[in-house]
Design an enzyme around this catalytic site. Structure first.
Site, short mmCIF file in Angstrom:
data_model
loop_
_atom_site.label_atom_id
_atom_site.label_comp_id
_atom_site.label_asym_id
_atom_site.label_seq_id
_atom_site.Cartn_x
_atom_site.Cartn_y
_atom_site.Cartn_z
N CYS A 102 -4.30 -2.30 4.58
CA CYS A 102 -4.28 -1.81 3.21
C CYS A 102 -4.31 -2.99 2.25
CB CYS A 102 -3.11 -0.88 2.96
SG CYS A 102 -1.64 -1.64 2.31
N GLU A 103 -5.07 -2.81 1.19
CA GLU A 103 -5.27 -3.94 0.28
C GLU A 103 -4.07 -4.19 -0.62
OE1 GLU A 103 -8.80 -3.04 -1.88
OE2 GLU A 103 -7.79 -1.80 -3.35
N HIS A 104 -3.13 -3.23 -0.64
CA HIS A 104 -1.97 -3.42 -1.51
C HIS A 104 -0.89 -4.27 -0.85
CE1 HIS A 104 -3.68 0.59 -2.77
NE2 HIS A 104 -3.84 -0.18 -3.83
N HIS A 105 -0.70 -4.07 0.46
CA HIS A 105 0.40 -4.76 1.15
C HIS A 105 -0.08 -5.62 2.32
CE1 HIS A 105 2.04 -1.00 -0.65
NE2 HIS A 105 3.03 -1.81 -1.01
N GLN A 143 -8.10 3.79 2.02
CA GLN A 143 -8.71 4.71 2.98
C GLN A 143 -9.92 5.45 2.39
OE1 GLN A 143 -5.92 7.07 5.23
NE2 GLN A 143 -7.45 8.64 5.64
N HIS A 171 -0.40 4.91 7.41
CA HIS A 171 -0.35 3.62 6.70
C HIS A 171 1.02 2.98 6.94
CE1 HIS A 171 -3.90 4.28 3.87
NE2 HIS A 171 -3.86 5.32 4.66
N CYS A 173 2.41 0.71 5.46
CA CYS A 173 3.17 0.46 4.22
C CYS A 173 3.96 1.69 3.79
CB CYS A 173 2.23 0.00 3.10
SG CYS A 173 1.00 1.21 2.62
N1 LIG Z 1 -5.00 5.99 -2.50
C1 LIG Z 1 -4.53 5.10 -1.61
N2 LIG Z 1 -3.33 4.55 -1.82
C2 LIG Z 1 -2.88 3.68 -0.90
C3 LIG Z 1 -3.59 3.31 0.24
N3 LIG Z 1 -2.85 2.41 0.95
C4 LIG Z 1 -1.71 2.24 0.24
N4 LIG Z 1 -1.72 2.99 -0.88
C5 LIG Z 1 -0.74 3.18 -1.95
O1 LIG Z 1 -0.84 2.19 -2.95
C6 LIG Z 1 0.30 2.36 -3.81
C7 LIG Z 1 0.72 1.05 -4.40
O2 LIG Z 1 1.73 1.40 -5.31
P1 LIG Z 1 2.71 0.36 -6.02
O3 LIG Z 1 3.78 1.15 -6.75
O4 LIG Z 1 1.91 -0.62 -6.80
O5 LIG Z 1 3.32 -0.45 -4.79
P2 LIG Z 1 4.74 -0.30 -4.11
O6 LIG Z 1 5.82 -0.60 -5.11
O7 LIG Z 1 4.75 -1.15 -2.89
O8 LIG Z 1 4.77 1.26 -3.78
P3 LIG Z 1 5.57 2.03 -2.65
O9 LIG Z 1 4.74 2.00 -1.40
O10 LIG Z 1 5.71 3.43 -3.20
O11 LIG Z 1 6.88 1.35 -2.45
C8 LIG Z 1 1.34 3.04 -2.93
O12 LIG Z 1 1.52 4.35 -3.43
C9 LIG Z 1 0.69 3.09 -1.55
O13 LIG Z 1 1.12 4.21 -0.78
C10 LIG Z 1 -4.87 3.91 0.42
O14 LIG Z 1 -5.60 3.67 1.39
N5 LIG Z 1 -5.30 4.80 -0.52
ZN LIG Z 2 -0.14 -0.50 1.49
#
Ligand SMILES: Nc1nc2c(ncn2[C@@H]2O[C@H](COP(=O)(O)OP(=O)(O)OP(=O)(O)O)[C@@H](O)[C@H]2O)c(=O)[nH]1
Ligand SMILES: [Zn+2]
Length: 216
Positions: A102-105, A143, A171, A173
């Site tokens: 996942c690109e966020h984490h 995704q 996921h 994360c």
């Molecule tokens: N739509 C989508 N969201 C994703 C995917 N992978 C991770 N995420 C979401 O990206 C979001 C990032 O939210 P943030 O609030 O910036 O990050 P965060 O504080 O780590 O969020 P939490 O996971 O809720 O603790 C989260 O809701 C994740 O679940 C994906 O493939 N698609």
């Molecule tokens: Zn993630």
């Protein structure tokens, strides 16, 4: 090579260049390893202790592998395996393992893809469908984008009657951290052509992939 879907373009890579944002590293490997070392120190670790001595290099290599899909070549991947064929029934490759990040984490997305198409004069080598999933999976992803990239790649390559892609994934994360929901599965789909237009074709596909989402 029988790829002649766009007479003005001669290679699969050219056809798909708009879909394959190629990335060139702008830092050296030494700088990447130094960054991992800094992370370890930030986590309160001693990066010089025996067990961690080679960790910056291992982490760098692991991340390079997990994102190698940016530099994979579609031409090499296809190896000419697009064939002229008078077939017009649905072709489905289901349960293709997906290991993405996942690109966020930068944590794993683990799941499966189910990919179907209805040919329109051209078929693709079956393993190449899995290789296309692999190429887009081995990137930093969400995704939804992974799902549409697979669908658009096949749509552009084969100009089939339609393409259907369903990805179901969990996921890490959402499992190991954050909201901590180990049982959650995310299902995303991308429908093109007849799969988007004709509900009976879409249902046939959905019936063929129906099963419990789970690990093997
Ligand atoms: N739509 C989508 N969201 C994703 C995917 N992978 C991770 N995420 C979401 O990206 C979001 C990032 O939210 P943030 O609030 O910036 O990050 P965060 O504080 O780590 O969020 P939490 O996971 O809720 O603790 C989260 O809701 C994740 O679940 C994906 O493939 N698609
Ligand atoms: Zn993630």
């Amino acid at each position: 090579m029988t790829l002649s879907i766009r007479p003005d373009l001669t290679s699969a890579d050219q056809v798909l260049s708009s879909l394959t944002a190629q990335k060139q590293p702008k830092v050296t490997e030494a700088e990447m390893m130094q960054a991992v070392r800094t992370l370890l120190i930030g986590l309160g670790e001693d990066p010089d202790r025996e067990g961690l001595k080679d960790t910056p290099k291992r982490v760098m290599k692991a991340l390079q592998f997990l994102t190698k899909g940016y530099t994979d070549s579609l031409d090499e991947l296809l190896n000419g395996a697009v064939f002229t064929e008078d077939a017009n029934e649905m072709v489905l490759v289901r349960d293709i393992d997906i290991f993405s990040s996942c690109e966020h984490h930068i944590l794993p997305i683990i799941g499966r893809a189910h990919v179907a198409y209805i040919p329109n004069g051209k078929v693709i080598g079956l393993s190449k469908i899995a290789r296309i999933c692999e190429m887009y999976g081995r990137r930093l992803q969400v995704q939804e984008r992974l799902t549409t990239q697979i669908a658009d790649a096949l749509q552009n390559l084969l100009k089939p009657q339609g393409v259907a892609v369903v990805v179901e994934a969990t996921h890490m994360c959402m499992v190991m951290r954050g909201v901590q929901k180990p049982g959650s599965w995310t299902v995303s789909s991308a429908m093109r052509g007849v799969f988007a237009e004709d509900s009976r074709t879409r249902e046939e596909f959905m019936n063929l992939i129906r099963h419990n989402a789970n690990f093997h």
